[in-house]
Enzyme design. Structure first.
Site, PDB file in Angstrom:
ATOM      1  N   CYS A 132       0.803  -1.372  -0.055  1.00 28.51           N
ATOM      2  CA  CYS A 132      -0.106   0.052  -0.028  1.00 28.51           C
ATOM      3  C   CYS A 132       0.925   1.411   0.011  1.00 28.51           C
ATOM      4  O   CYS A 132       0.455   2.358  -0.733  1.00 28.51           O
ATOM      5  CB  CYS A 132      -1.043  -0.003   1.186  1.00 28.51           C
ATOM      6  SG  CYS A 132      -0.172  -0.004   2.756  1.00 28.51           S
TER       7      CYS A 132
ATOM      8  N   HIS B  78      -0.808   0.460   7.514  1.00 27.79           N
ATOM      9  CA  HIS B  78      -1.434   0.608   6.184  1.00 27.79           C
ATOM     10  C   HIS B  78      -1.553   2.094   5.727  1.00 27.79           C
ATOM     11  O   HIS B  78      -1.575   3.081   6.573  1.00 27.79           O
ATOM     12  CB  HIS B  78      -2.993   0.160   6.235  1.00 27.79           C
ATOM     13  CG  HIS B  78      -3.908   0.285   4.752  1.00 27.79           C
ATOM     14  ND1 HIS B  78      -3.316  -0.351   3.744  1.00 27.79           N
ATOM     15  CD2 HIS B  78      -4.718   0.891   4.632  1.00 27.79           C
ATOM     16  CE1 HIS B  78      -4.028  -0.189   2.988  1.00 27.79           C
ATOM     17  NE2 HIS B  78      -5.161   0.428   3.192  1.00 27.79           N
TER      18      HIS B  78
END
Length: 792
Positions: free
Chosen positions: A280, A752
């Site tokens: 990510c 993330h």
């Protein structure tokens, strides 16, 4: 025979005309999409898959809805005569063998498949009853080195006696001297943890006895034995740690805008990217990069030319991969809304079938992370470090006359003053990111923070759920003030005094970039040795004016420090010289590669970060600037000149094996030598050089050698007269926010990343494949902010 994979016919014809080679292997893959049959089964529906672009769509290769069928044929030029394969009747045995070898080889996609899955580790059989010696060993939070050879990288902590030793030596010269394994053979102590991998979520553990990486379910207890606190927390029945529930879930909910129904966005510029497993950070950075017009023009605008002049293997060409990724994100081909009939069918069947929208940057990640110890792994990485890595690749792979990374580049003026003599020195360096410290002391809600901390400790002691999180609120003005204030220079060497003295340094902008990237330095090390993130809220402005930070240069009445280099102290045994890690970290925080910082501190005799910084500025253009430091052997001079950096002399004849490879492809010997010399003996770039240059007239090798001598002489003259310096797009210091990247989690090694971008007057959230209109963009919780200069 040449493999025809991902190129248009014009490209292959050009290769045929240039080389005279006429036999090509054409590979095509068909995607067979199953559609419901009358009897409830599935009927195949074939459609062509263009390998160069379409295979990177976000289709689940293991999905039951798709099958893949390969088609191969030989194409004979110039008549384009085609022979379908397999065909053992019409082809000679040698051609058949060559075809079989090519068809059985792994494609660039399949080569990456094993890396896309994390191996499931098993708990070590030694973990439960591991014996730990009560020898009083305590491990410091930094400054580690092998106790037997003084290496400072690839270090392992033995969990039985606390010994810090280096790992194995690898075939590429990296690793260590194997002292950790030797220690196991001598003592039988089986488990070790790699220093630098410890986070609140775990660590990398290796079992010498089981000869494989393992899990240690009691790792927190084993580390606490040596004074390393992993912030131990009780595990609840649902698997969530009590102390993590509210803080971490709250951050994740706010940044991802959970609990709010977000409207999906489709079309050009609204294409998602598949998460390949902790990728990510790459997805967020590339979405921000390709929202900038200069990058769009450089790669997508030049896509036909880049594809036409791509090398024989496009999977190994940076510009080709950037153009392909940019096309996927901006074309809109992979971001289409579902048809009304599909929506009705989903409602009727009361099921939601995920749409195959978005792209999978598998080949891009494989190339851009090749050879990098961190980005080539499947672990989470720092988005700021990846941004700088990407800019470095853009700089090294020019595309056309416009370098898109110019929009980020700016000059920083460093003013250093000797506190005793009051004399000053002004230096300039290139940078791409403005790093702002978090001014925790300026929090506007200190009373709430104190009350929250008391309640949290009480709840932890009583094993109760923690209170609702209170996040520190930091004014942006305080962070900007902390950036502009003078900083003490550790171990400052004053050329006026010819000795170490106290010094202070201030930083100002010698130029303002077109696009300003601001990093909020949230990641730090705690006193408990654990890397952590400051969970703060910073009121980042939509409009930013930093004009007051413009550099002014030498002022009237200021006297410059003499331009005298400090003495270089070389010990009798160079390996006895310890490297000042505090100076190394000061330089690394400026954004310089860690290995370059270690070199700078070593070659300047540990005289402080200021002196080492000057060394970096003088050597940052060297070809192995960021390569690992090699300590000179006994008796050698620790020189940072040409010999220390592998300078190539006038007789840099290319390796004969590389020349032979290019000749075997149908090119002349003199052309092969010229291409290799022009590309510093890089075979792939040499082939690209041949295609991008017109056919030269035949020249003898002595003539080529004379030309090389002249070129080297001209290069020396240019070096003496000085270069033009970096390209700078200076302007006003007023900016507007158009994007930011946020991080969720406790450290850069976990969590993330999500990207928010302002497009067509509204904010959009890019959360891997999910692209939606943002309702509450969390501008106060970002990590990297992207500002665009306001036209004056």
């Amino acid at each position: 025979m040449n493999t025809f994979l991902g190129f248009g016919r014009e490209h292959i014809e050009r290769h045929y005309r240039k080389t005279g080679q006429c036999v090509y292997l054409h590979l095509k893959q068909h995607v067979i999409e199953k559609v419901p049959g009358a009897s409830g089964g599935a009927l195949p529906k074939r459609r062509n898959a263009k390998l160069f672009l379409d295979l990177e769509r976000n289709s689940d290769l293991n999905s039951d809805d798709f099958e893949y069928e390969d088609e191969a044929k030989l194409v004979i030029f110039p008549d384009h005569y085609e022979i379908s394969l397999p065909n053992i009747e019409e082809l000679p045995a040698l051609v058949t063998i060559a075809c079989d070898a090519l068809l059985s080889a792994k494609s660039p996609y399949r080569k990456q498949e094993p890396d896309s899955w994390e191996e499931e580790l098993q708990a070590s059989k030694h973990a439960k009853a591991l014996v730990q010696l009560d020898n009083g060993v305590r491990i410091p939070p930094s400054g580690w080195k092998c106790s037997k050879c003084d290496l400072r990288e690839n270090l392992w902590l033995n969990l039985t006696d606390g010994s810090v030793l280096c790992g194995k030596w690898f075939f590429d010269g990296s690793g260590g001297n194997g002292h950790a394994v030797e220690h196991y053979k001598e003592t039988g102590y089986p488990l070790a943890v790699k220093l630098g991998t410890i986070t609140p979520d775990g660590a990398d553990v290796y079992s010498f006895d089981e000869e494989e990486p393992v899990l240690d379910p009691h790792i927190a207890k084993h580390l606490a034995h040596f004074g390393i606190d992993m912030l131990q927390m009780q595990v609840t029945e649902n698997g969530l740690r009590d102390n993590d529930i509210k803080p971490r879930v709250s951050e994740w909910e706010v940044i991802q805008e959970a609990g709010v129904k977000l409207k999906p966005m489709y079309g050009p510029g609204y294409t998602g990217m598949k998460n390949l497993g902790n990728s990510c950070y790459l997805n967020a950075v590339m979405q921000a990069i390709f929202s900038i017009p200069e990058f769009q023009r450089a790669y997508v605008g030049n896509l036909p030319r880049i594809f036409d002049y791509s090398p024989l293997d496009p999977t190994q060409d940076f510009n080709t991969q950037m153009a392909k990724l940019g096309h996927g994100l901006l074309s809109g081909q992979y971001s289409k809304p579902p048809m009304k009939s599909e929506l009705i069918e989903q409602v009727m069947k009361e099921e939601h079938k995920p749409q195959h929208n978005g792209i999978s940057p598998q080949m891009f990640k494989a190339f851009i992370s090749k050879g990098h110890p961190e980005f080539s792994s499947n672990r989470q990485q720092d988005a700021q470090e990846f941004f700088l890595h990407l800019i470095n690749l853009v700089e090294r792979n020019p595309v056309g006359s416009e370098n898109p990374s110019d929009v980020f580049r700016f000059l920083v003026e460093e003013r250093t003053q000797c506190c005793q003599s009051r004399k000053v020195r002004y230096t300039e360096r290139v940078d791409y990111i403005m790093q702002l410290p978090v001014a925790m002391e300026a929090a506007t809600n200190k009373d709430e923070l104190i009350a929250y901390e008391l309640k949290r400790r009480e709840a932890e002691a009583a094993r109760r759920p923690p209170p609702e999180l209170v996040r520190a609120k930091i004014p942006f003005s305080a962070c900007l003030q902390a950036f502009s204030e003078p900083n003490n220079v550790e171990d400052f060497w004053s050329s006026a005094l010819q000795a170490k003295s106290a010094g202070v340094k201030t930083s100002r902008f010698a130029s303002f970039p077109e696009y300003l990237v601001v990093q909020i330095k949230k990641f730090t090390f705690g006193l408990d040795w654990i890397p952590k993130k400051l969970d703060v809220s910073v009121d980042m402005p939509d409009f930013l004016d930093i004009s007051h930070l413009r550099a002014r240069g030498l002022q009237p009445g200021e006297e410059e420090l003499p331009d005298i280099a400090p003495p270089i102290v070389i010990p009798d045994d160079p390996k006895a010289l310890d490297i000042d890690e505090s100076s190394v970290m000061q330089l690394a925080e400026m954004g310089f590669p860690l290995e370059a910082c270690r070199k700078a501190v070593y070659y300047t005799g540990n005289l402080g970060a200021e002196v080492a910084f000057n060394w970096i500025i003088a050597h940052m253009e060297e070809p192995d600037f960021a390569e690992p430091l090699v300590i000179p052997a006994f008796g050698e001079v620790a020189s940072s000149g040409a010999a220390a950096f592998g300078a190539v002399g006038l007789d840099n004849q290319p390796p004969e094996e590389m020349v032979a490879i290019i000749i075997s492809m149908g090119f002349q010997r003199n052309l092969a030598i010229r291409a290799l010399k022009a590309t510093n003996n890089n075979l792939e770039r040499a082939l690209e050089w041949i295609f991008s240059h017109p056919e030269p007239e035949e020249e003898s090798e002595p003539a080529l050698d004379m030309m090389d001598m002249e070129n080297n002489a001209n290069a020396n003259i240019l070096a003496e007269t000085g270069s033009e310096g970096p390209r700078i797009k200076d302007g006003s210091g007023k900016y507007e926010l158009f994007g930011f990247i946020s991080h969720m989690g406790t450290s850069t090694m976990s969590g993330h990343y999500v990207c928010h971008l302002k497009k067509e007057g509204r904010w959009v959230i890019y959360n891997d494949l999910r692209v939606c209109a943002s309702e509450r963009p969390p501008k106060d919780l970002g990590y990297l902010y992207f500002y665009h200069r306001i036209p004056s």
